[in-house]
Design a protein around this motif. Structure first.
Motif, PDB file in Angstrom:
ATOM      1  N   UNK A   1      -4.743  86.961 -56.079  1.00 61.69           N
ATOM      2  CA  UNK A   1      -5.603  87.926 -56.779  1.00 61.69           C
ATOM      3  C   UNK A   1      -6.176  88.988 -55.849  1.00 61.69           C
ATOM      4  N   UNK A   2      -6.095  88.780 -54.546  1.00 63.97           N
ATOM      5  CA  UNK A   2      -6.634  89.780 -53.621  1.00 63.97           C
ATOM      6  C   UNK A   2      -5.727  91.006 -53.532  1.00 63.97           C
ATOM      7  N   UNK A   3      -4.513  90.909 -54.083  1.00 66.95           N
ATOM      8  CA  UNK A   3      -3.591  92.037 -54.068  1.00 66.95           C
ATOM      9  C   UNK A   3      -3.690  92.820 -55.369  1.00 66.95           C
ATOM     10  N   UNK A   4      -3.385  94.097 -55.291  1.00 65.74           N
ATOM     11  CA  UNK A   4      -3.529  94.965 -56.466  1.00 65.74           C
ATOM     12  C   UNK A   4      -2.499  94.675 -57.544  1.00 65.74           C
ATOM     13  N   UNK A   5      -1.382  94.036 -57.178  1.00 62.49           N
ATOM     14  CA  UNK A   5      -0.333  93.750 -58.142  1.00 62.49           C
ATOM     15  C   UNK A   5       0.555  92.633 -57.611  1.00 62.49           C
ATOM     16  N   UNK A   6       1.313  91.967 -58.489  1.00 65.46           N
ATOM     17  CA  UNK A   6       2.268  90.952 -58.018  1.00 65.46           C
ATOM     18  C   UNK A   6       3.278  91.525 -57.019  1.00 65.46           C
ATOM     19  N   UNK A   7       3.686  92.775 -57.238  1.00 66.73           N
ATOM     20  CA  UNK A   7       4.643  93.391 -56.314  1.00 66.73           C
ATOM     21  C   UNK A   7       4.044  93.568 -54.921  1.00 66.73           C
TER      22      UNK A   7
ATOM     23  N   UNK B   1       6.501  84.053 -55.084  1.00 64.82           N
ATOM     24  CA  UNK B   1       5.083  83.869 -54.792  1.00 64.82           C
ATOM     25  C   UNK B   1       4.232  84.933 -55.472  1.00 64.82           C
ATOM     26  N   UNK B   2       4.714  86.161 -55.463  1.00 65.08           N
ATOM     27  CA  UNK B   2       3.948  87.239 -56.072  1.00 65.08           C
ATOM     28  C   UNK B   2       3.733  87.044 -57.556  1.00 65.08           C
TER      29      UNK B   2
END
Length: 268
Positions: free
Chosen positions: A92-98, A78-79
């Motif tokens: 996109x609300x997260x700073x990175x895929x991780x 998902x990331x």
């Protein structure tokens, strides 16, 4: 094998939202795990499942345990989901895929702890997380989700995301709750890479649809990409509404109404 997020889950990759009814957290963060077309390598021994009594719930299988490698692989899928031409979604609300993957791992631990995660067979070809009317998120499960949130977002990011969610207006689940209409909410769908393209997304969705038919209530989910929305429509769901989240894209609310016994017999 790897995994294909199939959505809220969208996070519904089908969903950003198994509400934290018993957590002291004002923003309701649901990660919709949805029809994503991303595959990630996965190791481990897979799930331990229990078959529910046939007379009660057919052949629906409840997942009781899942090894950490499997949980991490779902998070990674998902990331690192590729939105293609749409280029944006709730990830996109997260700073990175991780960071997004870390949240998803917390979500999986949450639904696993409270018995919301189901699979198609002992082989675990695909998984679906859904919540029936009256089911609550326990304090223990909410704590696991909060741990995932803390590891994936800082306070500023949580506030920014909560504002984006609020500007989109009420979700379909919120509307139905206000109208006191029960429903089944799907929070995550994923299919292992080795079983993709073999109809397992339909099979995992049919687990929730069968429950909806049994209880005579609709099944709902929301997803963050039009391409995913179209796949759910192909499986028999209807688009009920859309919500704009600004820089985080658009959320598509879908519903599948229960079939009567006569309709079910016609489709056999």
């Amino acid at each position: 094998p790897g995994w294909l997020p199939s959505d809220r889950v969208g996070f519904e990759p089908g969903g950003f939202r198994f509400a934290l009814q018993r957590a002291d957290f004002c923003a309701t963060l649901w990660l919709v795990l949805d029809n994503h077309h991303a595959a990630a390598g996965i190791g481990g021994t897979g799930p331990r499942v229990l078959r529910n009594m046939k007379k009660k719930r057919g052949r629906i299988m409840l997942v009781k345990e899942m090894d950490e490698a499997s949980i991490q692989a779902i998070g990674h899928a998902f990331g690192y989901y590729d939105y293609g031409p749409e280029k944006k979604g709730l990830i996109a609300c997260f700073r990175s895929p991780d960071a997004a993957a870390e949240y998803i791992c917390g979500f999986v631990r949450c639904v696993l702890a409270d018995g919301f995660l189901h699979t198609t067979s002992e082989r675990g070809e695909g998984y679906i997380a859904y919540k029936l009317p009256g089911q609550k998120v326990s304090f223990h499960a909410a704590r696991l989700l909060l741990q995932g949130i803390r590891r994936s977002m800082n306070l500023r990011e949580i506030i920014r995301f909560a504002k984006a969610i609020s500007q989109g207006g009420p979700s379909l689940e919120d509307v139905l709750k206000k109208e006191k209409k029960p429903c089944i909410y799907v929070g995550m769908v994923c299919v292992r890479e080795a079983y993709q393209g073999q109809g397992y997304m339909r099979k995992v969705m049919d687990l929730a649809f069968a429950e909806g038919d049994r209880l005579g209530i609709p099944v709902i989910l929301d997803t963050d990409a039009q391409s995913k929305c179209e796949k759910y429509q192909h499986l028999g769901m209807q688009l009920a509404a859309t919500r704009s989240f600004g820089e985080f894209g658009t959320m598509y609310d879908l519903i599948r109404y229960p079939k009567t016994e006569k309709e079910g017999a016609q489709n056999v």
